[in-house]
Each structure stands twice: as structure tokens, then as C-alpha cells.
Design a protein around this motif. Structure first.
Motif, PDB file in Angstrom:
ATOM      1  N   ALA A  42      38.955  45.091  27.165  1.00  0.00           N
ATOM      2  CA  ALA A  42      39.489  43.763  26.822  1.00  0.00           C
ATOM      3  C   ALA A  42      40.972  43.852  26.474  1.00  0.00           C
ATOM      4  O   ALA A  42      41.766  42.983  26.870  1.00  0.00           O
ATOM      5  CB  ALA A  42      38.708  43.178  25.652  1.00  0.00           C
ATOM      6  N   PHE A  43      41.353  44.887  25.740  1.00  0.00           N
ATOM      7  CA  PHE A  43      42.763  45.039  25.399  1.00  0.00           C
ATOM      8  C   PHE A  43      43.608  45.243  26.655  1.00  0.00           C
ATOM      9  O   PHE A  43      44.700  44.681  26.779  1.00  0.00           O
ATOM     10  CB  PHE A  43      42.949  46.220  24.448  1.00  0.00           C
ATOM     11  CG  PHE A  43      44.374  46.438  24.032  1.00  0.00           C
ATOM     12  CD1 PHE A  43      44.992  45.563  23.148  1.00  0.00           C
ATOM     13  CD2 PHE A  43      45.102  47.496  24.543  1.00  0.00           C
ATOM     14  CE1 PHE A  43      46.314  45.753  22.779  1.00  0.00           C
ATOM     15  CE2 PHE A  43      46.427  47.696  24.181  1.00  0.00           C
ATOM     16  CZ  PHE A  43      47.034  46.828  23.291  1.00  0.00           C
ATOM     17  N   TRP A  44      43.085  46.015  27.615  1.00  0.00           N
ATOM     18  CA  TRP A  44      43.825  46.227  28.866  1.00  0.00           C
ATOM     19  C   TRP A  44      43.984  44.918  29.642  1.00  0.00           C
ATOM     20  O   TRP A  44      45.071  44.565  30.079  1.00  0.00           O
ATOM     21  CB  TRP A  44      43.119  47.276  29.725  1.00  0.00           C
ATOM     22  CG  TRP A  44      43.520  47.219  31.166  1.00  0.00           C
ATOM     23  CD1 TRP A  44      42.765  46.815  32.224  1.00  0.00           C
ATOM     24  CD2 TRP A  44      44.805  47.571  31.730  1.00  0.00           C
ATOM     25  NE1 TRP A  44      43.471  46.878  33.391  1.00  0.00           N
ATOM     26  CE2 TRP A  44      44.727  47.339  33.125  1.00  0.00           C
ATOM     27  CE3 TRP A  44      46.001  48.032  31.189  1.00  0.00           C
ATOM     28  CZ2 TRP A  44      45.802  47.567  33.975  1.00  0.00           C
ATOM     29  CZ3 TRP A  44      47.073  48.260  32.035  1.00  0.00           C
ATOM     30  CH2 TRP A  44      46.963  48.035  33.417  1.00  0.00           C
ATOM     31  N   PHE A  45      42.866  44.177  29.777  1.00  0.00           N
ATOM     32  CA  PHE A  45      42.920  42.918  30.521  1.00  0.00           C
ATOM     33  C   PHE A  45      43.797  41.881  29.831  1.00  0.00           C
ATOM     34  O   PHE A  45      44.326  40.980  30.486  1.00  0.00           O
ATOM     35  CB  PHE A  45      41.514  42.367  30.740  1.00  0.00           C
ATOM     36  CG  PHE A  45      40.755  43.051  31.830  1.00  0.00           C
ATOM     37  CD1 PHE A  45      41.195  43.005  33.142  1.00  0.00           C
ATOM     38  CD2 PHE A  45      39.587  43.745  31.557  1.00  0.00           C
ATOM     39  CE1 PHE A  45      40.510  43.635  34.159  1.00  0.00           C
ATOM     40  CE2 PHE A  45      38.889  44.386  32.570  1.00  0.00           C
ATOM     41  CZ  PHE A  45      39.349  44.338  33.874  1.00  0.00           C
ATOM     42  N   SER A  46      43.938  41.985  28.487  1.00  0.00           N
ATOM     43  CA  SER A  46      44.818  41.043  27.786  1.00  0.00           C
ATOM     44  C   SER A  46      46.279  41.276  28.128  1.00  0.00           C
ATOM     45  O   SER A  46      47.124  40.417  27.863  1.00  0.00           O
ATOM     46  CB  SER A  46      44.620  41.171  26.268  1.00  0.00           C
ATOM     47  OG  SER A  46      45.172  42.378  25.771  1.00  0.00           O
ATOM     48  N   LEU A  47      46.586  42.428  28.706  1.00  0.00           N
ATOM     49  CA  LEU A  47      47.957  42.746  29.105  1.00  0.00           C
ATOM     50  C   LEU A  47      48.210  42.446  30.574  1.00  0.00           C
ATOM     51  O   LEU A  47      49.252  42.831  31.114  1.00  0.00           O
ATOM     52  CB  LEU A  47      48.252  44.232  28.835  1.00  0.00           C
ATOM     53  CG  LEU A  47      48.084  44.704  27.387  1.00  0.00           C
ATOM     54  CD1 LEU A  47      48.273  46.214  27.301  1.00  0.00           C
ATOM     55  CD2 LEU A  47      49.063  43.987  26.468  1.00  0.00           C
ATOM     56  N   THR A  48      47.262  41.768  31.205  1.00  0.00           N
ATOM     57  CA  THR A  48      47.377  41.515  32.645  1.00  0.00           C
ATOM     58  C   THR A  48      47.170  40.040  32.959  1.00  0.00           C
ATOM     59  O   THR A  48      46.640  39.272  32.150  1.00  0.00           O
ATOM     60  CB  THR A  48      46.326  42.324  33.424  1.00  0.00           C
ATOM     61  OG1 THR A  48      45.005  41.842  33.080  1.00  0.00           O
ATOM     62  CG2 THR A  48      46.415  43.805  33.121  1.00  0.00           C
ATOM     63  N   HIS A  49      47.606  39.660  34.142  1.00  0.00           N
ATOM     64  CA  HIS A  49      47.219  38.376  34.727  1.00  0.00           C
ATOM     65  C   HIS A  49      46.129  38.702  35.750  1.00  0.00           C
ATOM     66  O   HIS A  49      46.390  39.394  36.730  1.00  0.00           O
ATOM     67  CB  HIS A  49      48.409  37.714  35.419  1.00  0.00           C
ATOM     68  CG  HIS A  49      48.044  36.438  36.118  1.00  0.00           C
ATOM     69  ND1 HIS A  49      47.921  35.237  35.452  1.00  0.00           N
ATOM     70  CD2 HIS A  49      47.753  36.177  37.420  1.00  0.00           C
ATOM     71  CE1 HIS A  49      47.582  34.297  36.304  1.00  0.00           C
ATOM     72  NE2 HIS A  49      47.468  34.834  37.511  1.00  0.00           N
ATOM     73  N   TRP A  50      44.901  38.240  35.479  1.00  0.00           N
ATOM     74  CA  TRP A  50      43.802  38.683  36.333  1.00  0.00           C
ATOM     75  C   TRP A  50      42.863  37.536  36.677  1.00  0.00           C
ATOM     76  O   TRP A  50      42.759  36.539  35.985  1.00  0.00           O
ATOM     77  CB  TRP A  50      43.011  39.813  35.666  1.00  0.00           C
ATOM     78  CG  TRP A  50      42.300  39.419  34.396  1.00  0.00           C
ATOM     79  CD1 TRP A  50      42.835  39.332  33.146  1.00  0.00           C
ATOM     80  CD2 TRP A  50      40.916  39.050  34.262  1.00  0.00           C
ATOM     81  NE1 TRP A  50      41.878  38.936  32.231  1.00  0.00           N
ATOM     82  CE2 TRP A  50      40.695  38.756  32.894  1.00  0.00           C
ATOM     83  CE3 TRP A  50      39.843  38.938  35.159  1.00  0.00           C
ATOM     84  CZ2 TRP A  50      39.454  38.374  32.407  1.00  0.00           C
ATOM     85  CZ3 TRP A  50      38.602  38.550  34.672  1.00  0.00           C
ATOM     86  CH2 TRP A  50      38.418  38.270  33.315  1.00  0.00           C
ATOM     87  N   ASP A  51      42.195  37.703  37.808  1.00  0.00           N
ATOM     88  CA  ASP A  51      41.095  36.842  38.205  1.00  0.00           C
ATOM     89  C   ASP A  51      40.054  37.739  38.855  1.00  0.00           C
ATOM     90  O   ASP A  51      40.094  38.964  38.696  1.00  0.00           O
ATOM     91  CB  ASP A  51      41.561  35.714  39.135  1.00  0.00           C
ATOM     92  CG  ASP A  51      42.342  36.249  40.333  1.00  0.00           C
ATOM     93  OD1 ASP A  51      42.034  37.366  40.791  1.00  0.00           O
ATOM     94  OD2 ASP A  51      43.251  35.538  40.804  1.00  0.00           O
ATOM     95  N   LEU A  52      39.151  37.160  39.611  1.00  0.00           N
ATOM     96  CA  LEU A  52      38.079  37.960  40.210  1.00  0.00           C
ATOM     97  C   LEU A  52      38.580  38.897  41.306  1.00  0.00           C
ATOM     98  O   LEU A  52      37.895  39.862  41.664  1.00  0.00           O
ATOM     99  CB  LEU A  52      36.989  37.037  40.776  1.00  0.00           C
ATOM    100  CG  LEU A  52      36.235  36.180  39.754  1.00  0.00           C
ATOM    101  CD1 LEU A  52      35.249  35.278  40.470  1.00  0.00           C
ATOM    102  CD2 LEU A  52      35.514  37.063  38.734  1.00  0.00           C
ATOM    103  N   PHE A  53      39.766  38.654  41.821  1.00  0.00           N
ATOM    104  CA  PHE A  53      40.217  39.408  42.990  1.00  0.00           C
ATOM    105  C   PHE A  53      41.487  40.228  42.737  1.00  0.00           C
ATOM    106  O   PHE A  53      41.796  41.133  43.497  1.00  0.00           O
ATOM    107  CB  PHE A  53      40.474  38.449  44.164  1.00  0.00           C
ATOM    108  CG  PHE A  53      39.314  37.537  44.453  1.00  0.00           C
ATOM    109  CD1 PHE A  53      38.196  38.008  45.120  1.00  0.00           C
ATOM    110  CD2 PHE A  53      39.341  36.206  44.039  1.00  0.00           C
ATOM    111  CE1 PHE A  53      37.124  37.166  45.378  1.00  0.00           C
ATOM    112  CE2 PHE A  53      38.259  35.357  44.297  1.00  0.00           C
ATOM    113  CZ  PHE A  53      37.156  35.845  44.964  1.00  0.00           C
ATOM    114  N   GLU A  54      42.238  39.924  41.697  1.00  0.00           N
ATOM    115  CA  GLU A  54      43.525  40.587  41.519  1.00  0.00           C
ATOM    116  C   GLU A  54      43.827  40.787  40.040  1.00  0.00           C
ATOM    117  O   GLU A  54      43.495  39.944  39.195  1.00  0.00           O
ATOM    118  CB  GLU A  54      44.626  39.729  42.157  1.00  0.00           C
ATOM    119  CG  GLU A  54      46.006  40.342  42.067  1.00  0.00           C
ATOM    120  CD  GLU A  54      47.069  39.411  42.610  1.00  0.00           C
ATOM    121  OE1 GLU A  54      48.240  39.817  42.637  1.00  0.00           O
ATOM    122  OE2 GLU A  54      46.716  38.261  42.989  1.00  0.00           O
TER     123      GLU A  54
END
Length: 286
Positions: A30-42
């Protein structure tokens, strides 16, 4: 000797694996994804931009204030009512077994179901609560529509639902108090009120710590009953941090909502950890 020393560690291995898989790994992810712009594909790394954007949310302060008010209010109410009900239900009251079941029953009911049901019960026009008050000549308020009442109305329902668990914990705590203390107090001429504040309250302290901690964590993280009853409305008057996060998720800002979850986690830790430390220190001093 070697196997004897290592033997106890096998007992914590299953729990450690569960903790690793269900808590540590998702937390790091979760901490990693909070540092990204993400969706199901990118997934695209953007650093702390999600945190900056989330902290600039126009109604974030309202959500944080409502979160703290909701958590503190429900925690205090559950602790006080739970202790009073536990004392009542261990006093030899007629039908106390049935009353224990009745008080604990709401804990077993689905939170969403309770929220939907009370949204209808508290409806200003057709709700059973206001209709009942009208029989006594009382004009019932707009429980969930008035911005000044909505959050407190939801808190009232949450207290009703959760006080049974607090009562159960206090009943277990009262069972550990020896009757010798009360017998000695009666011989000295103490009143029931004096025995409550001088014997019951201090000796039930471990149960109080448990109830306050669990209720406060649950209140600060509360979302489902608020969303079922008001969806954060009217306007943003009953929004809490969790509902602000969910609205961002609904809008498709997954990285932003993940950053909000990390902030919520930090808020809960910031409040609960010092409080737990203070409770434990006071218990040692006693």
C-alpha cells in the motif's frame, strides 16, 4: 539443548506467517502504491505527489475533525455505558441473562444492515422515531438531514450497536474482582456509590483500557455505518477521513485514495499508541 532452546519459536511461526502475509506485505504494498499513479493496467511512480494532493483536499480538515470527534465520542460513551450496564447485569437483577443477550445482540447484526434500518427509522417525515415523538407532542428533529445533527445521530447508532461488546468485556473484568473487597467496605460502612468509585472503577481498569482502545480504533476507522446512513452528508457535514478516501476511490484516483489510507493509518497510530503507552504507564504506577 539446541532443540530445547529453539522449540518455543515454532509456536510463534504460524502467527508470524499470518501477520507477515496479511499485514506487513499489504502495508508495504500500500505504501508503494501510494507513491504511484496506478490503475488496473499501468503503474507510474510519482513520489509524494498523492500525499500533497490529498492534503490539499478542500474538505480534508472537516473529515479529520469529524473523525476525531466520532472516535472520541463513541469511545467514551461505550466505556461509560458499558461499565454501568455491566454493574447492573452482575447485580443479581431479575432476568439478567436475557438482558445480557438483548444488549449484546446488536453486535452480531450487520453494520450495513443497522445503518440502512436506522436511516429509515430516523427519516424526518416517515421515520418511526419522529412519528413516535409526535404522539407526545414533540416535533422530532431532522436527525440525518440537519448538518449540526447528522454526525451525532450516526454516533448514537454506533454506540447502540457497539456497547454490547464493551459490556461483555466489563462483565469479564468484574468477575475477576474478589468479593472480599466489597465485604470489607460494607463492614467499614461504605455506600454503594463509594464502593463503585473506590473499588469497582480502579480494579476494572484493565477492562477499561481494552474497551477504550478497541472503541477508539474502531471509531477512528469507522466508515460503513456512516456511509450507509448519510454517505458523508448532508453536504460534507458528516464526512470522516475514511469516507473522503472512499470518494476518491470512487472517482478513480486509486493512488490518491491509497495515500489517504496511509494517512488514516498514521492518524490512528498517532492517537492510539501514545494513549496506550499512557494507560500502561498509569497501570504500572498503580
Amino acid at each position: 539443548m539446541k532443540s530445547s532452546r529453539s522449540y518455543p519459536y515454532w509456536f510463534i511461526l504460524p502467527g508470524g506467517l499470518v501477520y507477515l502475509v496479511l499485514f506487513l506485505v499489504p502495508t508495504v504494498a500500500a505504501f508503494w502504491f501510494s507513491l504511484t499513479h496506478w490503475d488496473l493496467f499501468e503503474t507510474r511512480f510519482i513520489g509524494l505527489e498523492n500525499y500533497y494532493q490529498f492534503l490539499r483536499e478542500p474538505f480534508l480538515i472537516t473529515g479529520v475533525v469529524n473523525t476525531v470527534i466520532f472516535g472520541v465520542l463513541t469511545s467514551i460513551a461505550k466505556s461509560v455505558l458499558g461499565l454501568l450496564l455491566a454493574v447492573l447485569l452482575t447485580s443479581g437483577l431479575l432476568g439478567q441473562s436475557f438482558l445480557r443477550t438483548l444488549i449484546f445482540f446488536p453486535v452480531l447484526v450487520s453494520t450495513i444492515g443497522v445503518g440502512i434500518a436506522f436511516a429509515e427509522i430516523m427519516h424526518p417525515a416517515r421515520g418511526m422515531l419522529n412519528i413516535g415523538l409526535s404522539y407526545f407532542g414533540i416535533q422530532g428533529p431532522a436527525w440525518l438531514i440537519d448538518p449540526n445533527l447528522a454526525l451525532f445521530s450516526v454516533a448514537l447508532v454506533d454506540i447502540w450497536k457497539g456497547v454490547g461488546l464493551a459490556t461483555l468485556i466489563y462483565i469479564a473484568g468484574l468477575a475477576t474482582i474478589s468479593s472480599d473487597y466489597y465485604e470489607a467496605a460494607r463492614i467499614d460502612g461504605a455506600t454503594k456509590l463509594q464502593m463503585f468509585f473506590r473499588i469497582t472503577v480502579p480494579l476494572v481498569r484493565p477492562a477499561t483500557v481494552t474497551v477504550v482502545t478497541l472503541s477508539l480504533i474502531g471509531g477512528l476507522r469507522s466508515f460503513d455505518i456512516i456511509w450507509a446512513m448519510t454517505k458523508g452528508g448532508p453536504g460534507f457535514s458528516s464526512d470522516v477521513l475514511a469516507s473522503v478516501i472512499y470518494k476518491q476511490y470512487q472517482a478513480g484516483f486509486y493512488g490518491l485514495s491509497t495515500a489517504g489510507n496511509i494517512i488514516l493509518f498514521a492518524l490512528v497510530a498517532f492517537i492510539v499508541i501514545p494513549l496506550t503507552y499512557w494507560f500502561n504507564r498509569r497501570e504500572v504506577d498503580l
